[in-house]
Design a protein around this motif. Structure first.
Motif, PDB file in Angstrom:
ATOM      1  N   MET A 171       0.886  -1.270   0.043  1.00 22.06           N
ATOM      2  CA  MET A 171      -0.216   0.106   0.018  1.00 22.06           C
ATOM      3  C   MET A 171       0.909   1.138  -0.014  1.00 22.06           C
ATOM      4  SD  MET A 171      -2.834   1.144   2.874  1.00 22.06           S
ATOM      5  CE  MET A 171      -3.463   2.526   2.822  1.00 22.06           C
ATOM      6  N   ALA A 172       0.619   2.396  -1.033  1.00 23.45           N
ATOM      7  CA  ALA A 172       1.449   3.521  -0.958  1.00 23.45           C
ATOM      8  C   ALA A 172       0.796   4.581  -0.150  1.00 23.45           C
ATOM      9  CB  ALA A 172       1.560   3.890  -2.520  1.00 23.45           C
ATOM     10  N   PHE A 173       1.623   5.303   0.620  1.00 25.16           N
ATOM     11  CA  PHE A 173       1.099   6.380   1.322  1.00 25.16           C
ATOM     12  C   PHE A 173       1.205   7.744   0.443  1.00 25.16           C
ATOM     13  CE2 PHE A 173       1.755   3.451   4.809  1.00 25.16           C
ATOM     14  CZ  PHE A 173       0.905   3.711   5.628  1.00 25.16           C
ATOM     15  N   LYS A 174       0.585   8.691   0.753  1.00 29.23           N
ATOM     16  CA  LYS A 174       0.669   9.927   0.052  1.00 29.23           C
ATOM     17  C   LYS A 174       1.726  10.702   0.765  1.00 29.23           C
ATOM     18  CE  LYS A 174      -1.173  13.621  -2.713  1.00 29.23           C
ATOM     19  NZ  LYS A 174      -2.345  13.644  -3.604  1.00 29.23           N
ATOM     20  N   THR A 175       2.952  10.676   0.309  1.00 29.67           N
ATOM     21  CA  THR A 175       4.065  11.497   1.000  1.00 29.67           C
ATOM     22  C   THR A 175       4.011  12.808   0.667  1.00 29.67           C
ATOM     23  OG1 THR A 175       5.533  11.020  -0.940  1.00 29.67           O
ATOM     24  CG2 THR A 175       5.543   9.311   1.028  1.00 29.67           C
ATOM     25  N   ASP A 176       4.514  13.744   1.843  1.00 29.45           N
ATOM     26  CA  ASP A 176       4.610  15.037   1.714  1.00 29.45           C
ATOM     27  C   ASP A 176       6.102  15.228   1.277  1.00 29.45           C
ATOM     28  OD1 ASP A 176       4.607  17.804   2.092  1.00 29.45           O
ATOM     29  OD2 ASP A 176       3.705  17.896   4.047  1.00 29.45           O
ATOM     30  N   SER A 177       6.327  15.357  -0.165  1.00 29.93           N
ATOM     31  CA  SER A 177       7.707  15.470  -0.608  1.00 29.93           C
ATOM     32  C   SER A 177       8.208  16.767  -0.377  1.00 29.93           C
ATOM     33  CB  SER A 177       7.606  15.324  -2.087  1.00 29.93           C
ATOM     34  OG  SER A 177       6.589  16.294  -2.745  1.00 29.93           O
ATOM     35  N   ALA A 178       7.645  17.762  -0.336  1.00 29.44           N
ATOM     36  CA  ALA A 178       8.040  19.203   0.126  1.00 29.44           C
ATOM     37  C   ALA A 178       8.610  19.149   1.245  1.00 29.44           C
ATOM     38  CB  ALA A 178       6.910  19.950  -0.043  1.00 29.44           C
TER      39      ALA A 178
ATOM     40  N   VAL B 135      11.389  10.547  13.501  1.00 23.27           N
ATOM     41  CA  VAL B 135       9.996  10.921  13.608  1.00 23.27           C
ATOM     42  C   VAL B 135       9.205  10.029  13.335  1.00 23.27           C
ATOM     43  CG1 VAL B 135      10.514  13.423  13.288  1.00 23.27           C
ATOM     44  CG2 VAL B 135       9.803  11.824  11.301  1.00 23.27           C
ATOM     45  N   GLU B 136       7.945  10.085  13.615  1.00 29.33           N
ATOM     46  CA  GLU B 136       6.954   9.097  13.212  1.00 29.33           C
ATOM     47  C   GLU B 136       6.686   9.061  11.854  1.00 29.33           C
ATOM     48  OE1 GLU B 136       5.018   6.755  15.309  1.00 29.33           O
ATOM     49  OE2 GLU B 136       6.335   7.385  16.769  1.00 29.33           O
ATOM     50  N   ALA B 137       6.206   7.781  11.124  1.00 28.33           N
ATOM     51  CA  ALA B 137       6.162   8.000   9.740  1.00 28.33           C
ATOM     52  C   ALA B 137       4.904   8.820   9.328  1.00 28.33           C
ATOM     53  CB  ALA B 137       5.875   6.240   9.141  1.00 28.33           C
ATOM     54  N   ILE B 138       3.985   8.992  10.184  1.00 27.45           N
ATOM     55  CA  ILE B 138       2.864   9.902   9.688  1.00 27.45           C
ATOM     56  C   ILE B 138       3.120  11.322   9.437  1.00 27.45           C
ATOM     57  CG2 ILE B 138       1.915  10.389  12.089  1.00 27.45           C
ATOM     58  CD1 ILE B 138      -0.277   9.175   9.238  1.00 27.45           C
ATOM     59  N   ALA B 139       4.388  11.674  10.209  1.00 28.50           N
ATOM     60  CA  ALA B 139       4.922  13.082  10.089  1.00 28.50           C
ATOM     61  C   ALA B 139       5.305  13.384   8.399  1.00 28.50           C
ATOM     62  CB  ALA B 139       5.909  13.373  11.004  1.00 28.50           C
ATOM     63  N   LEU B 140       5.452  12.400   7.768  1.00 26.68           N
ATOM     64  CA  LEU B 140       5.982  12.636   6.433  1.00 26.68           C
ATOM     65  C   LEU B 140       4.875  12.295   5.489  1.00 26.68           C
ATOM     66  CD1 LEU B 140       9.332  10.681   6.624  1.00 26.68           C
ATOM     67  CD2 LEU B 140       9.023  13.076   6.855  1.00 26.68           C
ATOM     68  N   CYS B 141       3.802  12.236   5.811  1.00 29.08           N
ATOM     69  CA  CYS B 141       2.496  11.910   4.942  1.00 29.08           C
ATOM     70  C   CYS B 141       1.583  13.022   5.086  1.00 29.08           C
ATOM     71  CB  CYS B 141       1.646  10.814   5.332  1.00 29.08           C
ATOM     72  SG  CYS B 141       2.624   9.340   5.382  1.00 29.08           S
ATOM     73  N   ILE B 142       1.127  13.276   4.026  1.00 23.90           N
ATOM     74  CA  ILE B 142       0.027  14.487   3.604  1.00 23.90           C
ATOM     75  C   ILE B 142      -1.319  13.904   4.593  1.00 23.90           C
ATOM     76  CG2 ILE B 142      -1.631  15.800   2.176  1.00 23.90           C
ATOM     77  CD1 ILE B 142       0.842  15.350   0.402  1.00 23.90           C
ATOM     78  N   ASP B 143      -1.943  14.990   5.155  1.00 19.69           N
ATOM     79  CA  ASP B 143      -3.117  14.727   5.959  1.00 19.69           C
ATOM     80  C   ASP B 143      -4.214  14.784   4.805  1.00 19.69           C
ATOM     81  OD1 ASP B 143      -5.255  14.658   7.863  1.00 19.69           O
ATOM     82  OD2 ASP B 143      -5.078  16.706   8.419  1.00 19.69           O
ATOM     83  N   PRO B 144      -4.864  14.015   4.642  1.00 20.45           N
ATOM     84  CA  PRO B 144      -6.288  13.917   3.724  1.00 20.45           C
ATOM     85  C   PRO B 144      -7.202  15.091   4.191  1.00 20.45           C
ATOM     86  CG  PRO B 144      -6.129  11.581   4.539  1.00 20.45           C
ATOM     87  CD  PRO B 144      -4.979  12.658   5.522  1.00 20.45           C
TER      88      PRO B 144
END
Length: 150
Positions: free
Chosen positions: A1-8, A58-67
């Motif tokens: 499953m792919a997470f939507k990452t916050d590349s910026a 950091v936690e992995a969720i910190a690198l993902c975009i909040d929907p």
């Protein structure tokens, strides 16, 4: 499953630490191309996100975009585009009105009387009617702007 990452965010955090892409890839145990693809906005696997998060401590969720945040930004962008279109339509109407008033003035001066009185009045009412929603949208949009969180 792919997470939507916050590349910026990943790129910003890497640059704030003065790390090269190679250094981040080495710390995370992933390939340099993987880091490059993520920073260019491509999706990353769960394992890759977790490895990069571990490198940043950091936690992995910190690198993902909040929907929810992403949805709010999309709605705000759409509303901004609609408001811009409304402002543009009003400006087009205003320019047409001003040109019409110049023509009406020329007609009145050539006749020697104010014969274009009713046309001037009703066109002015129409322009004012167009201005009301523009002003209301501007007022509402200023009060509904979300406050940016740091």
């Amino acid at each position: 499953m792919a997470f939507k990452t916050d590349s910026a965010k990943i790129k910003r955090w890497r640059e704030e630490r003065h790390w090269s892409q190679e250094h981040l890839a080495e710390l995370a145990g992933v390939g340099i191309r993987t880091v490059q693809r993520i920073e260019n906005g491509e999706q990353a696997s769960r394992d890759t996100i977790m490895a990069i998060a571990a490198a940043f401590n950091v936690e992995a969720i910190a690198l993902c975009i909040d929907p929810e945040t992403e949805a709010d930004e999309i709605v705000q962008q759409r509303n901004s585009e609609l408001a811009s279109g409304l402002r543009l339509s009003f400006l087009v109407h205003l320019v047409g009105y001003l040109m019409g008033m110049v023509v009406f003035l020329a007609i009145n001066l050539s006749v020697g009387a104010f014969v274009m009185k009713w046309a001037t009045i009703w066109w002015t009412v129409g322009l004012a009617g167009h201005a009301v929603p523009v002003v209301l949208v501007e007022i509402v949009s200023r009060f509904q702007m979300p406050r940016k969180a740091s």
